[in-house]
Each structure stands twice: as C-alpha cells, then as structure tokens.
Design a protein around this motif. Structure first.
Motif, short mmCIF file in Angstrom:
data_model
loop_
_atom_site.label_atom_id
_atom_site.label_comp_id
_atom_site.label_asym_id
_atom_site.label_seq_id
_atom_site.Cartn_x
_atom_site.Cartn_y
_atom_site.Cartn_z
N ALA A 106 -5.84 -18.38 13.42
CA ALA A 106 -4.63 -18.84 14.91
C ALA A 106 -5.58 -18.57 15.72
CB ALA A 106 -3.62 -18.67 14.24
N ARG A 107 -5.71 -19.25 16.76
CA ARG A 107 -5.94 -18.35 18.07
C ARG A 107 -4.31 -17.29 18.11
NH1 ARG A 107 -8.96 -17.04 21.70
NH2 ARG A 107 -9.26 -17.18 23.68
N VAL A 108 -4.99 -16.34 18.89
CA VAL A 108 -3.76 -15.65 19.89
C VAL A 108 -4.39 -15.37 20.92
CG1 VAL A 108 -3.01 -15.01 17.41
CG2 VAL A 108 -4.71 -13.55 18.39
N GLY A 132 -8.14 -14.43 20.64
CA GLY A 132 -9.05 -14.84 20.30
C GLY A 132 -8.33 -15.17 18.91
N THR A 133 -9.16 -15.02 17.64
CA THR A 133 -9.08 -15.87 16.65
C THR A 133 -9.25 -14.88 15.71
OG1 THR A 133 -9.99 -17.95 17.56
CG2 THR A 133 -9.96 -17.56 15.43
N VAL A 134 -7.65 -14.91 14.94
CA VAL A 134 -7.85 -14.55 13.31
C VAL A 134 -8.85 -14.99 12.78
CG1 VAL A 134 -5.83 -13.66 11.80
CG2 VAL A 134 -5.29 -14.01 13.81
N ALA A 135 -9.82 -13.74 12.70
CA ALA A 135 -11.00 -14.30 11.83
C ALA A 135 -10.55 -14.02 9.95
CB ALA A 135 -12.02 -13.02 11.94
N ALA A 136 -9.71 -12.46 10.12
CA ALA A 136 -9.22 -12.49 8.58
C ALA A 136 -7.80 -11.48 8.51
CB ALA A 136 -10.07 -10.89 8.03
N ILE A 137 -7.46 -10.53 7.33
CA ILE A 137 -6.15 -10.69 7.70
C ILE A 137 -6.72 -9.73 5.95
CG2 ILE A 137 -3.33 -10.53 7.06
CD1 ILE A 137 -3.58 -13.82 8.45
N PHE A 138 -6.67 -8.73 6.57
CA PHE A 138 -6.06 -7.53 4.99
C PHE A 138 -5.42 -7.00 4.60
CE2 PHE A 138 -9.94 -6.84 8.63
CZ PHE A 138 -10.72 -7.53 8.11
N VAL A 139 -4.40 -7.64 4.94
CA VAL A 139 -2.95 -7.12 3.90
C VAL A 139 -2.19 -7.70 3.67
CG1 VAL A 139 -2.70 -4.90 5.97
CG2 VAL A 139 -1.77 -6.60 6.50
N GLU A 140 -1.50 -7.53 2.91
CA GLU A 140 -0.82 -9.14 2.15
C GLU A 140 1.30 -8.38 2.64
OE1 GLU A 140 -0.54 -9.15 -1.88
OE2 GLU A 140 -3.23 -8.87 -1.81
N ASP A 141 2.21 -9.26 2.73
CA ASP A 141 3.34 -9.50 3.10
C ASP A 141 3.73 -8.28 2.22
OD1 ASP A 141 5.62 -10.35 4.84
OD2 ASP A 141 5.99 -11.16 3.07
N GLY A 142 4.69 -7.08 2.44
CA GLY A 142 5.50 -6.10 2.11
C GLY A 142 4.61 -5.37 1.01
N GLN A 143 3.00 -4.80 2.39
CA GLN A 143 2.28 -4.35 1.16
C GLN A 143 2.27 -2.88 1.80
OE1 GLN A 143 -2.26 -5.14 1.68
NE2 GLN A 143 -2.50 -3.03 2.05
N PRO A 144 1.92 -1.72 1.34
CA PRO A 144 2.10 -0.01 2.56
C PRO A 144 1.04 0.38 3.26
CG PRO A 144 3.29 0.50 -0.11
CD PRO A 144 2.45 -1.18 -0.06
N VAL A 145 0.96 0.75 4.58
CA VAL A 145 -0.13 0.62 4.79
C VAL A 145 -0.52 2.03 5.84
CG1 VAL A 145 -0.34 -1.99 6.01
CG2 VAL A 145 0.70 0.19 6.84
N GLU A 146 -1.36 2.91 6.01
CA GLU A 146 -1.52 4.11 6.55
C GLU A 146 -1.71 3.98 8.30
OE1 GLU A 146 -1.76 7.04 5.15
OE2 GLU A 146 -0.55 5.74 2.72
N TYR A 147 -1.98 4.84 8.00
CA TYR A 147 -2.68 5.03 9.93
C TYR A 147 -3.91 4.99 10.42
CZ TYR A 147 -3.83 7.00 14.66
OH TYR A 147 -4.08 7.26 15.57
N GLY A 148 -4.29 3.86 10.62
CA GLY A 148 -6.13 3.35 10.52
C GLY A 148 -6.53 2.71 9.97
#
Length: 155
Positions: A106-108, A132-148
């Motif tokens: 997707a273009r953003v 730019g263009t979204v090259a990769a998504i590293f997280v899944e929907d509902g996934q816990p994430v950390e700072y950074g």
C-alpha cells in the motif's frame, strides 16, 4: 456554590510523569466533582537512512519464526522500520470485522494512520512518519508490542 479543594500540583506532576514514562497519550483521574486530565501530544517517529540499502529481496522473504525474546528484534535492521513509540497491544484494523488500515504494497503519505496501539484502555494512532510504500508488516493484529519494536517498514 460548591467549594473545591485546591488543585494538587504534585498530583498533576505525577500524572504527567506517568504519561511520559508509560508512553500513554492521556490520563484522567476523577475525585468527587474534581477531574484532572493530562494529555500528551505524540509526534510521528521518523527514521533517517544514512545510505541506500541494495538488499531489497530480503524484505520479500518470509520472516524467521519468532523464538523466545525475538519479537523486539524483528525488522529492526530494515532502514524503513517504524518503531513502536510505546508498550501496548497493536491493532492493524479499527475493529475485528473492518479492513486493515494498511497492507503490504500500500502507498502511504506522511500522517496516514498505519495502526493503533492500545495502552491502558487508550487507543493511540500510529501514523506514517513519511510517504512511501509499506514493504513489510512485522506485527499481527492483537499482538503485544514493546517500546522500540519494529511495527512495519516503509520504503
């Protein structure tokens, strides 16, 4: 006319520090008819690239299976990585039945909503720091994430 206690400036400072330390965008406390709300403006995070990277095919490859403690490292080496500005739960769509905010390819534009991070029952919008263009998504929907932690990458 109801009589209010004077505002506790120490409480306001503590709330402001709590908002900053936890990465929240706002916090509100209420005691009787006194309500204190502290709001912090979250600026989009931008990543500066020192030199172009020629290894674009590595982005298209499937990410390695995450091992224990591997999640915060996922995608960090990508020059267009968009890091999480806070600890929380990532949501790729506004509701379970809705379409994702963005998909790979997707273009953003700068300022476009990429995903939400929920922290302490507050949903914080994560926006594109640049076009730019979204090259990769590293997280899944509902996934816990950390700072950074790298959330996604924009080329």
């Amino acid at each position: 006319m109801p009589k209010h206690d004077p505002i506790d400036s120490e409480l306001v400072r503590e709330l402001a520090n709590l908002v900053t330390e936890t990465g929240l965008s706002e916090i509100e406390v209420e005691k009787g008819d006194l309500r204190i709300r502290v709001v912090r403006r979250i600026e989009p995070v931008s990543v500066q690239v020192a030199a172009p990277v020629a290894a674009a095919p590595a982005v298209a490859a499937a990410p390695p299976a995450p091992g224990p403690g591997a999640a915060p490292e996922r995608g960090k080496a990508h020059p267009g990585a968009v890091p999480s500005p806070m600890v929380g739960t990532a949501y790729l769509r506004p509701s379970p039945e809705a379409k994702a905010f963005v998909e790979v390819g997707a273009r953003v534009e700068a300022g476009d909503k990429l995903l939400l991070i929920e922290a302490m029952k507050t949903f914080n919008e994560i926006v594109a720091p640049r076009a730019g263009t979204v090259a990769a998504i590293f997280v899944e929907d509902g996934q816990p994430v950390e700072y950074g932690e790298a959330l996604l990458a924009i080329d």
